[in-house]
Design a protein around this motif. Sequence first.
Motif, PDB file in Angstrom:
ATOM      1  N   MET A   1      57.822  59.353   9.484  1.00  0.00           N
ATOM      2  CA  MET A   1      57.833  60.805   9.258  1.00  0.00           C
ATOM      3  C   MET A   1      59.004  61.407  10.029  1.00  0.00           C
ATOM      4  O   MET A   1      59.248  61.085  11.176  1.00  0.00           O
ATOM      5  N   LYS A   2      59.741  62.250   9.321  1.00  0.00           N
ATOM      6  CA  LYS A   2      60.890  62.882   9.987  1.00  0.00           C
ATOM      7  C   LYS A   2      60.407  64.099  10.748  1.00  0.00           C
ATOM      8  O   LYS A   2      59.522  64.817  10.317  1.00  0.00           O
ATOM      9  N   THR A   3      61.042  64.356  11.897  1.00  0.00           N
ATOM     10  CA  THR A   3      60.688  65.546  12.670  1.00  0.00           C
ATOM     11  C   THR A   3      61.942  66.308  13.029  1.00  0.00           C
ATOM     12  O   THR A   3      63.047  65.768  13.029  1.00  0.00           O
ATOM     13  N   ASP A   4      61.735  67.577  13.388  1.00  0.00           N
ATOM     14  CA  ASP A   4      62.843  68.483  13.636  1.00  0.00           C
ATOM     15  C   ASP A   4      62.915  68.802  15.109  1.00  0.00           C
ATOM     16  O   ASP A   4      61.963  69.260  15.706  1.00  0.00           O
ATOM     17  N   ALA A  84      69.093  66.065  14.871  1.00  0.00           N
ATOM     18  CA  ALA A  84      68.354  67.124  14.188  1.00  0.00           C
ATOM     19  C   ALA A  84      66.916  66.705  13.963  1.00  0.00           C
ATOM     20  O   ALA A  84      66.028  67.544  13.805  1.00  0.00           O
ATOM     21  N   ASP A  87      63.041  59.737  12.503  1.00  0.00           N
ATOM     22  CA  ASP A  87      62.217  59.178  11.439  1.00  0.00           C
ATOM     23  C   ASP A  87      61.418  58.040  12.042  1.00  0.00           C
ATOM     24  O   ASP A  87      61.993  57.041  12.482  1.00  0.00           O
ATOM     25  N   VAL A  94      64.952  55.841  14.614  1.00  0.00           N
ATOM     26  CA  VAL A  94      65.984  56.374  13.725  1.00  0.00           C
ATOM     27  C   VAL A  94      66.289  57.805  14.135  1.00  0.00           C
ATOM     28  O   VAL A  94      65.386  58.647  14.201  1.00  0.00           O
ATOM     29  N   LEU A  96      68.418  61.223  13.238  1.00  0.00           N
ATOM     30  CA  LEU A  96      69.009  61.876  12.067  1.00  0.00           C
ATOM     31  C   LEU A  96      69.915  63.020  12.507  1.00  0.00           C
ATOM     32  O   LEU A  96      69.502  63.871  13.306  1.00  0.00           O
ATOM     33  N   TYR A 105      71.469  63.597   5.484  1.00  0.00           N
ATOM     34  CA  TYR A 105      71.556  63.297   6.907  1.00  0.00           C
ATOM     35  C   TYR A 105      72.257  61.982   7.170  1.00  0.00           C
ATOM     36  O   TYR A 105      72.082  61.001   6.447  1.00  0.00           O
ATOM     37  N   SER A 107      72.360  58.840   9.664  1.00  0.00           N
ATOM     38  CA  SER A 107      71.282  58.242  10.456  1.00  0.00           C
ATOM     39  C   SER A 107      71.811  57.122  11.339  1.00  0.00           C
ATOM     40  O   SER A 107      72.707  56.381  10.952  1.00  0.00           O
ATOM     41  N   VAL A 109      70.254  53.933  13.425  1.00  0.00           N
ATOM     42  CA  VAL A 109      69.075  53.099  13.653  1.00  0.00           C
ATOM     43  C   VAL A 109      69.285  52.337  14.962  1.00  0.00           C
ATOM     44  O   VAL A 109      70.294  51.651  15.132  1.00  0.00           O
ATOM     45  N   SER A 119      74.374  55.112   8.949  1.00  0.00           N
ATOM     46  CA  SER A 119      74.648  55.477   7.562  1.00  0.00           C
ATOM     47  C   SER A 119      75.224  56.885   7.575  1.00  0.00           C
ATOM     48  O   SER A 119      74.628  57.793   8.152  1.00  0.00           O
TER      49      SER A 119
ATOM     50  N   SER B 343      59.361  71.528   8.367  1.00  0.00           N
ATOM     51  CA  SER B 343      60.425  71.745   9.334  1.00  0.00           C
ATOM     52  C   SER B 343      61.698  71.675   8.524  1.00  0.00           C
ATOM     53  O   SER B 343      61.657  71.516   7.306  1.00  0.00           O
ATOM     54  N   SER B 344      62.817  71.759   9.203  1.00  0.00           N
ATOM     55  CA  SER B 344      64.066  71.724   8.452  1.00  0.00           C
ATOM     56  C   SER B 344      64.245  70.377   7.760  1.00  0.00           C
ATOM     57  O   SER B 344      65.010  70.255   6.832  1.00  0.00           O
ATOM     58  N   LEU B 345      63.544  69.357   8.225  1.00  0.00           N
ATOM     59  CA  LEU B 345      63.706  68.042   7.631  1.00  0.00           C
ATOM     60  C   LEU B 345      62.569  67.698   6.669  1.00  0.00           C
ATOM     61  O   LEU B 345      62.583  66.657   6.054  1.00  0.00           O
ATOM     62  N   LEU B 346      61.575  68.531   6.589  1.00  0.00           N
ATOM     63  CA  LEU B 346      60.451  68.216   5.719  1.00  0.00           C
ATOM     64  C   LEU B 346      60.254  69.349   4.730  1.00  0.00           C
ATOM     65  O   LEU B 346      59.132  69.765   4.462  1.00  0.00           O
ATOM     66  N   TRP B 351      68.041  63.626   1.875  1.00  0.00           N
ATOM     67  CA  TRP B 351      68.459  62.223   1.757  1.00  0.00           C
ATOM     68  C   TRP B 351      68.703  61.668   3.144  1.00  0.00           C
ATOM     69  O   TRP B 351      69.348  62.319   3.981  1.00  0.00           O
ATOM     70  N   SER B 352      68.219  60.476   3.400  1.00  0.00           N
ATOM     71  CA  SER B 352      68.589  59.743   4.605  1.00  0.00           C
ATOM     72  C   SER B 352      68.370  58.255   4.328  1.00  0.00           C
ATOM     73  O   SER B 352      67.693  57.876   3.372  1.00  0.00           O
ATOM     74  N   ASP B 353      68.979  57.445   5.157  1.00  0.00           N
ATOM     75  CA  ASP B 353      68.873  55.993   4.993  1.00  0.00           C
ATOM     76  C   ASP B 353      68.728  55.360   6.373  1.00  0.00           C
ATOM     77  O   ASP B 353      69.702  55.336   7.139  1.00  0.00           O
TER      78      ASP B 353
END
Lengths: 203, 424
Positions: A1-4, A84, A87, A94, A96, A105, A107, A109, A119, B343-346, B351-353
């Motif tokens: 899960m991505k966080t800000d 920012a 993940d 990860v 971002l 974004y 990223s 790792v 990336s 959030s700004s990312l959700l 796109w991210s990898d």
Amino acid sequence: MKTDTRSSRKASIFLLAGFLLLSMFACNLPKPAASTSGATSPTSTNTTIPPASGNPAEASQCLDGIQPGSTTRAEALSLLGQPAGTDDSTSSEVLLYASPIKGQYNSLVLQNETVAMLSVVLSENELLQWSAILAEFGQPTKTTFSNYLQDAMTYIYPEQGLAFVADKGMGVVFIKQCFIPMSIADYLKTWGASLPTQDPFIE
Amino acid sequence: MNRFKILQRLTLFTLIYTLSFLPLSVVRGQDSQTITAEGTLTGNGISIPFTMEFPPAGGPVTGTIDYSGEATNGGARCPGTLIVAISGNFAGGDGSVANGGFEGTEQVTCADKSIGSITITYHPGGIIDGAIIGSGWTGYFYANGTGSGTMRFRATAWDLGDTVTWQVIFSAAEFQAALPVQITSEYIFTKYGIRVEDSFGGDGWDPSSWSDHELVLLNDVLKNLPPGFLEQITLNRIVRNKVKYNPDGTPRPGRAGEYRSCDIATDPDCNGSSSTLRIFDGAANPWLNNDPDTSFKAVILHEITHAYQYHKDKSSIYEKATNSPQVQDYMEATKPINFEGSSSLLNGWDWSDPPGKWEFWSPDTNQPPLEYGKKNPLEDMSVSVSYYVYAPEELKKTSPERYNYIRDYIYGGVEYENGHPIQP
């Protein structure tokens, strides 16, 4: 899960400072030496820092000053600032960072506190063309599909530690990926594990 | 001449043939199918005005003679009215024949009491009170806005002589606009500035041709685009191909269409001159509304929307369409508001990898209308535009945000029903 983490402004300042700082240095990615058995371990190579190009779009570099396998987490944060977001959907850490294109974004790792893969999304103004990649690296070891855009493909140079998402017909490179050099088999088990093997844009 | 003979002529006379031409007024066209013409019947130096209505593409003809004037026959000066309904049929097209009959009444009231007031009734086929007089009318209508012919009926109060002709004029533009048009690749290029091509093989593609029906469908898509939209896309040609191939030569039958903004082999500057839209056989698979024609048109519109996404100006494109203002504004507009956990990312597209794919963070009430639209923001927009035109009610349900944005910022307020703009 991505966080800000809401630190994009600090990240921009650190990024700028990082670029200025690193313009004093030259760096190079590791030459294709012996591949490692496990792509998750940093590779110990004799590397030299290439002359500063001032052009972040050169094919052989992802982000100035960031070298997979040697740049530490602390060094990366020092160069790029706070991310920012993060993940946590994978077993690795990860980080971002906002790319030049909103909603996309870059990223990093991290494994064992070291950058293992990064990336980078290239902006509209990036001058990296597919022809330059071909000229420098020749034909890729493997080509497969990409989830990025219709007709974009993933071109993999595992022993150079590089992969590109590009549209060959347009000559445009969208994304470049830098990682610790490895065999193609290892790449497809790790960073390339989620790459589509069939055209994902079947309507 | 005694009064009896005058009366005889007044009661027995019919309108006969004459040829003359008088300046006539053009009348407005009424609707896209039927137009109105005005003209005169002329014979023996006498002209009586009349009107006709007919469909340029062919069909029933109607007309009216509604004339009041001084009757001139036999030297008597009697006020009379002539009311005749004209009917018939037009074969349709430039220079085609029209013919029919008429019925009506003629009434003459003479101050001369020996003539008095008489009423003649005209029946279809020219039968007057049991006496067969004539067989109606015939003539031609032309795309230059004129029509002419002859009539065989007699009026008692106006001596038009043995030869009566009719002539009308109408709007040539309206006549031509109402004609069915044969849709060809030349027609589409002339009208929209887009080349339409078959594939002949030898260029890496299998031979394939546009059918007449497919050209009609293509024209239907193009003609129903909102005003000014063609100036906002980069599209040089539309090609009909059988199937898309993988790099290894295997076919991809599931691909219905594709848009390529640039081929650097022929257009190294990517100035739009090589921008190509391809339609494959798979476009006719009935994936939308269970209808192959609607599905075919929806694929064309889907790809045209990609041409909109890449467009920068007349001579350049955004090589990275995800960065174009068109796509960026769409992504911003379709972001959920107050999405729980956002959030700004959700929030919306990102796109991210890893994971190496696009993700769309939004509640179920704000989603692309089709699973394919969840591939990336470009496909999201293209699918949504297709639904906006061909399945608008479905789009309103799946994402009012998408519907409203497309209506207000891409389609300039124009809404659609059954694939056609709703007239305000």
